[in-house]
Design a protein around this motif. Structure first.
Motif, PDB file in Angstrom:
ATOM      1  N   THR A 298       0.857  -1.182   0.000  1.00 32.04           N
ATOM      2  CA  THR A 298       0.000   0.000   0.000  1.00 32.04           C
ATOM      3  C   THR A 298       0.892   1.231   0.000  1.00 32.04           C
ATOM      4  O   THR A 298       1.871   1.306   0.759  1.00 32.04           O
ATOM      5  N   VAL A 299       0.551   2.200  -0.870  1.00 32.54           N
ATOM      6  CA  VAL A 299       1.370   3.398  -0.987  1.00 32.54           C
ATOM      7  C   VAL A 299       0.463   4.622  -0.942  1.00 32.54           C
ATOM      8  O   VAL A 299      -0.760   4.526  -1.070  1.00 32.54           O
ATOM      9  N   THR A 300       1.093   5.791  -0.790  1.00 31.03           N
ATOM     10  CA  THR A 300       0.346   7.051  -0.797  1.00 31.03           C
ATOM     11  C   THR A 300       0.882   7.942  -1.919  1.00 31.03           C
ATOM     12  O   THR A 300       2.031   7.810  -2.340  1.00 31.03           O
ATOM     13  N   ALA A 301       0.031   8.840  -2.379  1.00 27.83           N
ATOM     14  CA  ALA A 301       0.436   9.750  -3.450  1.00 27.83           C
ATOM     15  C   ALA A 301      -0.271  11.087  -3.283  1.00 27.83           C
ATOM     16  O   ALA A 301      -1.431  11.143  -2.862  1.00 27.83           O
ATOM     17  N   GLU A 302       0.442  12.162  -3.613  1.00 26.22           N
ATOM     18  CA  GLU A 302      -0.164  13.488  -3.546  1.00 26.22           C
ATOM     19  C   GLU A 302      -1.297  13.609  -4.561  1.00 26.22           C
ATOM     20  O   GLU A 302      -2.368  14.121  -4.256  1.00 26.22           O
ATOM     21  N   ARG A 303      -1.042  13.110  -5.774  1.00 28.24           N
ATOM     22  CA  ARG A 303      -2.058  13.142  -6.824  1.00 28.24           C
ATOM     23  C   ARG A 303      -2.188  11.751  -7.439  1.00 28.24           C
ATOM     24  O   ARG A 303      -1.219  10.985  -7.504  1.00 28.24           O
ATOM     25  N   ILE A 304      -3.391  11.462  -7.936  1.00 26.10           N
ATOM     26  CA  ILE A 304      -3.673  10.162  -8.552  1.00 26.10           C
ATOM     27  C   ILE A 304      -4.333  10.404  -9.902  1.00 26.10           C
ATOM     28  O   ILE A 304      -5.189  11.296 -10.034  1.00 26.10           O
ATOM     29  N   LEU A 305      -3.916   9.629 -10.883  1.00 25.80           N
ATOM     30  CA  LEU A 305      -4.491   9.719 -12.225  1.00 25.80           C
ATOM     31  C   LEU A 305      -5.100   8.368 -12.595  1.00 25.80           C
ATOM     32  O   LEU A 305      -4.416   7.338 -12.568  1.00 25.80           O
ATOM     33  N   ILE A 306      -6.392   8.369 -12.932  1.00 23.74           N
ATOM     34  CA  ILE A 306      -7.087   7.149 -13.356  1.00 23.74           C
ATOM     35  C   ILE A 306      -7.023   7.068 -14.882  1.00 23.74           C
ATOM     36  O   ILE A 306      -7.484   7.966 -15.584  1.00 23.74           O
ATOM     37  N   ALA A 307      -6.447   5.986 -15.392  1.00 20.35           N
ATOM     38  CA  ALA A 307      -6.310   5.812 -16.844  1.00 20.35           C
ATOM     39  C   ALA A 307      -6.496   4.336 -17.194  1.00 20.35           C
ATOM     40  O   ALA A 307      -5.674   3.725 -17.865  1.00 20.35           O
ATOM     41  N   THR A 308      -7.611   3.781 -16.708  1.00 15.76           N
ATOM     42  CA  THR A 308      -7.831   2.333 -16.819  1.00 15.76           C
ATOM     43  C   THR A 308      -8.560   1.907 -18.085  1.00 15.76           C
ATOM     44  O   THR A 308      -8.782   0.713 -18.306  1.00 15.76           O
ATOM     45  N   GLY A 309      -8.966   2.859 -18.919  1.00 15.06           N
ATOM     46  CA  GLY A 309      -9.550   2.505 -20.212  1.00 15.06           C
ATOM     47  C   GLY A 309     -10.936   1.894 -20.116  1.00 15.06           C
ATOM     48  O   GLY A 309     -11.706   2.162 -19.195  1.00 15.06           O
ATOM     49  N   GLY A 310     -11.247   1.062 -21.106  1.00 12.90           N
ATOM     50  CA  GLY A 310     -12.554   0.420 -21.165  1.00 12.90           C
ATOM     51  C   GLY A 310     -12.437  -1.071 -21.389  1.00 12.90           C
ATOM     52  O   GLY A 310     -11.346  -1.601 -21.613  1.00 12.90           O
ATOM     53  N   ARG A 311     -13.576  -1.744 -21.305  1.00 14.90           N
ATOM     54  CA  ARG A 311     -13.633  -3.192 -21.532  1.00 14.90           C
ATOM     55  C   ARG A 311     -14.862  -3.498 -22.380  1.00 14.90           C
ATOM     56  O   ARG A 311     -15.849  -2.758 -22.369  1.00 14.90           O
ATOM     57  N   PRO A 312     -14.862  -4.612 -23.090  1.00 16.62           N
ATOM     58  CA  PRO A 312     -16.037  -4.959 -23.901  1.00 16.62           C
ATOM     59  C   PRO A 312     -17.271  -5.157 -23.028  1.00 16.62           C
ATOM     60  O   PRO A 312     -17.181  -5.672 -21.907  1.00 16.62           O
ATOM     61  N   TRP A 313     -18.419  -4.730 -23.571  1.00 16.74           N
ATOM     62  CA  TRP A 313     -19.699  -4.961 -22.904  1.00 16.74           C
ATOM     63  C   TRP A 313     -20.457  -6.052 -23.646  1.00 16.74           C
ATOM     64  O   TRP A 313     -20.486  -6.076 -24.876  1.00 16.74           O
ATOM     65  N   VAL A 314     -21.059  -6.965 -22.890  1.00 19.16           N
ATOM     66  CA  VAL A 314     -21.924  -7.994 -23.477  1.00 19.16           C
ATOM     67  C   VAL A 314     -23.219  -8.046 -22.677  1.00 19.16           C
ATOM     68  O   VAL A 314     -23.238  -7.725 -21.484  1.00 19.16           O
ATOM     69  N   PRO A 315     -24.322  -8.434 -23.323  1.00 21.56           N
ATOM     70  CA  PRO A 315     -25.608  -8.541 -22.608  1.00 21.56           C
ATOM     71  C   PRO A 315     -25.617  -9.781 -21.717  1.00 21.56           C
ATOM     72  O   PRO A 315     -25.917 -10.892 -22.159  1.00 21.56           O
ATOM     73  N   GLU A 316     -25.308  -9.606 -20.454  1.00 21.26           N
ATOM     74  CA  GLU A 316     -25.121 -10.743 -19.547  1.00 21.26           C
ATOM     75  C   GLU A 316     -26.408 -11.530 -19.309  1.00 21.26           C
ATOM     76  O   GLU A 316     -26.354 -12.686 -18.890  1.00 21.26           O
ATOM     77  N   ASP A 317     -27.560 -10.899 -19.586  1.00 19.19           N
ATOM     78  CA  ASP A 317     -28.822 -11.599 -19.354  1.00 19.19           C
ATOM     79  C   ASP A 317     -29.287 -12.388 -20.587  1.00 19.19           C
ATOM     80  O   ASP A 317     -30.353 -13.009 -20.558  1.00 19.19           O
ATOM     81  N   LEU A 318     -28.489 -12.389 -21.658  1.00 19.74           N
ATOM     82  CA  LEU A 318     -28.860 -13.144 -22.849  1.00 19.74           C
ATOM     83  C   LEU A 318     -28.585 -14.629 -22.623  1.00 19.74           C
ATOM     84  O   LEU A 318     -27.457 -15.005 -22.289  1.00 19.74           O
ATOM     85  N   PRO A 319     -29.595 -15.491 -22.780  1.00 19.71           N
ATOM     86  CA  PRO A 319     -29.366 -16.927 -22.582  1.00 19.71           C
ATOM     87  C   PRO A 319     -28.265 -17.449 -23.507  1.00 19.71           C
ATOM     88  O   PRO A 319     -28.290 -17.203 -24.711  1.00 19.71           O
ATOM     89  N   GLY A 320     -27.277 -18.111 -22.925  1.00 18.37           N
ATOM     90  CA  GLY A 320     -26.190 -18.694 -23.699  1.00 18.37           C
ATOM     91  C   GLY A 320     -25.040 -17.757 -23.985  1.00 18.37           C
ATOM     92  O   GLY A 320     -24.124 -18.113 -24.734  1.00 18.37           O
ATOM     93  N   ILE A 321     -25.047 -16.556 -23.378  1.00 22.47           N
ATOM     94  CA  ILE A 321     -23.995 -15.588 -23.682  1.00 22.47           C
ATOM     95  C   ILE A 321     -22.618 -16.117 -23.303  1.00 22.47           C
ATOM     96  O   ILE A 321     -21.594 -15.688 -23.843  1.00 22.47           O
ATOM     97  N   GLU A 322     -22.571 -17.084 -22.408  1.00 20.83           N
ATOM     98  CA  GLU A 322     -21.273 -17.645 -22.003  1.00 20.83           C
ATOM     99  C   GLU A 322     -20.566 -18.364 -23.146  1.00 20.83           C
ATOM    100  O   GLU A 322     -19.353 -18.642 -23.072  1.00 20.83           O
ATOM    101  N   HIS A 323     -21.281 -18.654 -24.208  1.00 17.73           N
ATOM    102  CA  HIS A 323     -20.672 -19.338 -25.352  1.00 17.73           C
ATOM    103  C   HIS A 323     -20.040 -18.353 -26.344  1.00 17.73           C
ATOM    104  O   HIS A 323     -19.399 -18.777 -27.313  1.00 17.73           O
ATOM    105  N   ALA A 324     -20.230 -17.055 -26.108  1.00 22.48           N
ATOM    106  CA  ALA A 324     -19.719 -16.041 -27.032  1.00 22.48           C
ATOM    107  C   ALA A 324     -18.358 -15.533 -26.573  1.00 22.48           C
ATOM    108  O   ALA A 324     -17.969 -15.656 -25.410  1.00 22.48           O
ATOM    109  N   ILE A 325     -17.631 -14.955 -27.527  1.00 24.86           N
ATOM    110  CA  ILE A 325     -16.365 -14.306 -27.216  1.00 24.86           C
ATOM    111  C   ILE A 325     -16.514 -12.801 -27.493  1.00 24.86           C
ATOM    112  O   ILE A 325     -17.514 -12.353 -28.036  1.00 24.86           O
TER     113      ILE A 325
END
Length: 459
Positions: free
Chosen positions: A129-156
């Motif tokens: 664990t560290v401390t910093a005077e200033r922090i910059l968030i630059a984590t980008g994005g990730r793909p979105w998928v419709p998690e409630d779609l039946p069978g979505i686990e079979h998709a990439i």
């Protein structure tokens, strides 16, 4: 002596985070950066760079077809595993360069997931664990998928598409944005039976309507089956593949199903709420024009802010952050007239306003110049592929406010056209520029005939 371990702690070593941390460290500040995956972020590791390699690999099929028209007898086969190995070696090299450059600048790199514990404290999970005077968030994005779609686990998603163990014979891609369209071209070019399905009335929402319609027709000429106004009802794994059950009642079996249905800011589990950082309704980090969050000492740049999700924009936001915070020269990025490219096949390059946007913002209307023609390269092939070029001009000032190109080398052309649009050049200045002949780009400075309302309706 500072009460903090670092002057700046950056979360996310993608293009924006790396640029901000390097500039700040080179300025003499104590800087650390944390990355939970590989240095380089989305663009280098699982985005622009590997995707462009895949586009180039897949385009050889089209080039071989053209070559036959010029008298070449081309006999060629493609080996997916050879390509993957070459691609992975180059991505590893680039990631290594990013990490090395951080080190040379004096940035301390933590490989691990960083979580905010409060506005000045960061835990690198399982390490320290560290401390910093200033922090910059630059984590980008990730793909979105419709998690409630039946069978979505079979998709990439696009991220897994870069590492498929073998090339499928059949693929269905769900989505109509640039990622979906680009991967449809990639797989079709590599000989995969490719279907693109999108719930909207046409692909590339947000682009100029002429561009959307033209590209939809052109990619079908490349063998891509396009289904519009429809989406999945469910996915079902079978003995021979994956059965795509669609809302229109049709069923399509493929070997792989890829969802390219958008991306979302990567904020889950970062501890932003704990630190008091406000998010908008879409989960993006809320920032002001200078990229400062709701917490005075925390900033955010890039896709995590969901402003303009392009790698070069994130880099410019990083530079603006550094100038504002560490060089006492407050500045922010100008989001007007930013060029962008879609590496579809054929590719798209655009800058400035669409015709529809211009008609809303130009008080005295717009002049439209549009041409469709067969590129010279296709003269011997019998191909009916067409290129599109379009200029959108403010009727009052005669400024060229939009340039839209679909066809070979469109991304290369649009970079230079963007200079003219950004500079506010007029149609007369375009016309006064001597053409380079014979090129496709000369059409940009030789367009003379305005589109009449009747032509626009027909076009």
């Amino acid at each position: 002596m500072s009460q903090y371990d670092y002057d700046l702690f950056v979360i996310g070593a993608g293009s924006g985070g790396v640029r901000a941390s390097r500039l700040t460290a080179l300025g003499g500040k104590r800087v650390a950066i944390a990355e939970e995956h590989r240095v380089g972020g989305t663009c280098v590791i699982r985005g622009c760079v590997p995707k462009k390699f895949m586009v180039m690999a897949s385009d050889f099929t089209h080039q071989f077809e053209i070559a036959r028209g010029y008298g070449w007898d081309v006999q060629a086969t493609f080996d997916w595993k050879t390509f993957l190995e070459a691609k992975d070696v180059e991505i590893a090299r680039l990631s290594g360069l990013y990490a090395a450059n951080l080190g040379k600048a004096g940035v301390e790199l933590f490989h691990g997931r960083a979580v905010l514990k409060d506005a000045h404290t960061v835990e690198i999970v399982g390490k320290k664990t560290v401390t910093a005077e200033r922090i910059l968030i630059a984590t980008g994005g990730r793909p979105w998928v419709p998690e409630d779609l039946p069978g979505i686990e079979h998709a990439i998603t696009s991220e897994e598409a870069f590492h498929l163990p073998e090339l499928p014979k059949r693929i269905l891609i769900a989505g109509g944005g640039y990622i979906a369209v680009e991967f449809a071209g990639i797989f079709a070019g590599l000989g995969v039976e490719t279907t693109l399905i999108y719930r909207g009335p046409n692909i590339l929402r947000g682009f100029d309507d002429d561009v959307r319609a033209h590209l939809a027709g052109e990619i079908e000429k490349r063998g891509i089956k396009v289904i519009l106004g429809c989406q999945h009802e469910s996915l079902e794994k079978t003995a021979t593949g994956i059965l795509n059950k669609l809302e229109n009642g049709h069923q399509i079996e493929t070997d792989v199903v890829m969802f390219a249905t958008g991306r979302v800011p990567h904020v889950k589990g970062l501890g932003l709420e704990t630190a008091g950082v406000r998010l908008d309704d879409n989960g993006a980090v809320c920032v002001d024009e200078f990229s400062r969050t709701s917490v005075d000492n925390i900033w955010a740049i890039g896709d995590v802010t969901d402003r303009m999700n392009l790698t070069p924009v994130a880099i410019r936001e990083a530079v603006a952050f550094h100038e504002t915070v560490y060089r006492d020269t407050p500045q922010h990025f100008d989001y007007e007239a930013v060029a962008t490219a879609v590496f579809s096949q054929p590719p798209v390059g655009v800058v400035g306003l669409t015709e529809a946007e211009a008609r809303h913002s130009c008080a005295k209307g717009v002049d439209v110049y549009l041409t469709r023609f067969r590129p010279m390269k296709y003269a011997f092939t019998g191909s009916d592929e067409r290129m599109l070029m379009k200029l959108v001009v403010d009727a009052d000032t005669q400024r060229v406010v939009g340039v839209h190109i679909v066809g070979p080398e469109a991304p290369e052309m649009i970079q230079l056209a963007a200079i003219a649009v950004k500079a506010g050049l007029t149609k007369a200045q375009f016309d006064a520029t001597c053409a380079v002949h014979p090129t496709a780009a000369e059409e940009l400075v030789t367009l003379k005939e305005k589109q009449s309302p009747q032509n626009m309706a027909a076009g």
